[in-house]
Design an enzyme around this catalytic site. Structure first.
Site, PDB file in Angstrom:
ATOM      1  N   GLU A 174       9.212   7.233   5.573  1.00 34.66           N
ATOM      2  CA  GLU A 174       9.825   5.524   5.621  1.00 34.66           C
ATOM      3  C   GLU A 174       9.110   4.767   6.136  1.00 34.66           C
ATOM      4  OE1 GLU A 174      13.615   3.745   7.119  1.00 34.66           O
ATOM      5  OE2 GLU A 174      11.821   3.993   8.393  1.00 34.66           O
ATOM      6  N   GLU A 183       2.145  -0.630   5.636  1.00 36.32           N
ATOM      7  CA  GLU A 183       2.198   1.012   7.030  1.00 36.32           C
ATOM      8  C   GLU A 183       1.247   2.047   6.024  1.00 36.32           C
ATOM      9  OE1 GLU A 183       5.373   2.001   8.733  1.00 36.32           O
ATOM     10  OE2 GLU A 183       6.058   0.376   9.111  1.00 36.32           O
TER      11      GLU A 183
END
Length: 359
Positions: A174, A183
Site C-alpha cells: 500500500e 511513495e
C-alpha cells in the site's frame, strides 16, 4: 567505550556511560536532523534508566520527526482496512500455501490479515527502523510471530534466499500517496517482480488509474500563493511555494469544478515500470471560471471487484492531490484547455498551456 557526537550507536546495549553526555549527544543528533540516530541514543539511556524524563521526551520528539503522523489516520481508515482484508482473504483462500510478501508493512496490519486468513508464511518488510521495531512487537502481541517475520529493510535491498526463503507468491502493498506514485510504487513493484516474486505471483493492488479535474478555488490557491497583504507585496515569497502537488480535502475548501473528471493515467502493476510518461489532453471546461488548480486522485484495484479510491467526497485518509497554477487563467466552455499530464515514475504533475495557446 568511546563515542563521538558524529558516531551513530551501533547497538542498543552499551557499558555504563554518562547520562548527561548521552542526553547532549542525542540532542545534537536531533538538531542535525539525524532523527533515527537520536532515537537510538535516547534508547541507550532508557535501557538503563527507563524513567528518565528527558530521554523519554527526546526519544518521542525524534520518533515524531521520523514517523509521519498520517500513520494514525491511515490505521483508522476503516474502508481501506475492510477492502484490503476482503481482498487478502480472497487471495489467501485461493492459495493457502502462498508465501506472502508485505512491502512497506508499517504496523504489520496487512501482514497479520494475511496470517489470519490462513497464510502459512508471511514476510513483512519495513524500511523505517522505528516502525519496523514496533511492528515486531505488534505482531508478537497479536500472536502471529510464528507466521509473520518482519524484515527491517527496504524491499529493494532484500534478497532470496537471504530475506525470503523463496520467491513470494502473493505481494501485498500500500505504498501510495494521495497522488498514487509518490511513495515509489512503480519502481518498487517492478523490482519485486524481477527479484522477489514468483513468475505467476498475485500482485495486490494489480491496477490503478489517476483522474484529474479543473478547479476554481481562491482558498486552495491561497494555500500555496500570496500577493499584496498588510500594505506589502509578498509575492517574492512565492519562490518557496510548491511547484507540484500537496494533499488537501477538496470539500473543505470553497470551490467550483470547471470540468468533468478525466482519466489521465492507467497503470497495470503486473507489467508497469517506472518509465516516465506524458499524456496530452484537450479539456473542455463545463463552465467559465478562473483555473486555480488541478485536483487529482486515484482508483486502485486490489483484486477484481475490490477497489479503493481517494476521489472527492470519499472519506479516505489519503485526501486529494492538489496542484495550484502560479498564474490562474480564465477558461471558457467554448475554448478547450491544453493540459499535459506527466510523471517521472514517482511524481505526477500537470502543465497548462498559456491561454493564447489554447484558443
Amino acid at each position: 567505550m568511546t563515542l563521538t557526537r558524529d558516531t551513530a550507536p551501533a547497538q542498543d546495549a552499551v557499558p555504563a556511560f554518562d547520562v548527561a553526555e548521552f542526553l547532549a549527544w542525542g540532542s545534537d543528533l536531533h538538531d542535525q536532523g539525524r532523527y533515527e540516530d537520536a532515537a537510538r541514543a535516547y534508547r541507550l539511556i532508557l535501557g538503563v534508566d527507563r524513567h528518565n524524563q528527558e530521554a523519554l521526551l527526546g526519544h518521542n520528539r525524534a520518533v515524531r520527526h521520523a514517523v509521519p503522523r498520517w500513520h494514525w489516520e491511515m490505521l483508522h481508515d476503516e474502508e481501506r482496512a475492510e477492502r484490503y482484508d476482503h481482498a487478502i482473504r480472497r487471495a489467501v483462500t485461493a492459495n493457502p500455501d502462498a508465501l506472502v510478501l508485505d512491502i512497506g508493512a508499517g504496523s504489520g496490519l496487512l501482514a497479520m490479515m494475511a496470517a489470519r486468513a490462513g497464510a502459512r508464511g508471511v514476510v513483512a518488510c519495513e524500511g523505517q527502523p522505528s516502525v519496523a521495531e514496533t511492528a515486531v512487537e505488534v505482531v508478537r502481541t497479536a500472536g502471529y510471530d510464528d507466521t509473520v517475520r518482519v524484515v527491517p529493510k527496504m524491499s529493494t535491498r532484500m534478497t532470496v534466499p537471504g530475506d525470503l526463503p523463496r520467491r513470494a507468491d502473493l505481494l501485498v502493498t500500500e505504498i501510495v500517496d494521495c497522488g498514487l506514485l509518490g511513495e515509489g510504487i512503480l519502481g518498487t513493484i517492478a523490482h519485486a517482480r524481477e527479484h522477489l516474486l514468483a513468475p505467476d505471483a498475485t500482485i495486490m493492488p494489480y491496477r490503478a488509474r489517476v483522474y484529474a479535474q479543473l478547479v476554481e478555488s481562491v482558498p486552495l490557491h491561497r494555500k500555496n500563493h500570496v500577493g499584496k497583504l498588510h500594505g506589502f507585496d509578498l509575492a517574492p515569497f512565492n519562490r518557496l511555494s510548491t511547484l507540484e502537488y500537496f494533499d488537501s480535502r477538496l470539500h473543505r475548501h470553497e470551490h467550483r469544478t470547471l470540468s468533468e473528471p478525466l482519466r489521465v493515467f492507467d497503470f497495470d502493476f503486473r507489467t508497469a515500470d517506472a518509465s516516465p510518461q506524458r499524456t496530452e489532453l484537450r479539456v473542455r471546461p463545463t463552465s467559465a471560471g478562473r483555473l486555480h488548480a488541478i485536483a487529482f486522485w486515484f482508483e486502485m484495484d486490489l483484486v477484481p471487484g475490490v477497489t479503493l479510491t481517494n476521489a472527492p467526497g470519499v472519506e479516505s485518509h489519503w485526501k486529494q492531490a492538489i496542484q495550484c497554477l502560479p498564474v490562474p487563467p480564465l477558461v471558457q466552455p467554448g475554448d478547450p484547455v491544453a493540459v499535459t499530464a506527466l510523471h517521472d515514475g514517482r511524481h505526477v504533475r500537470f502543465e497548462v498551456a498559456p491561454a493564447e495557446e489554447t484558443a
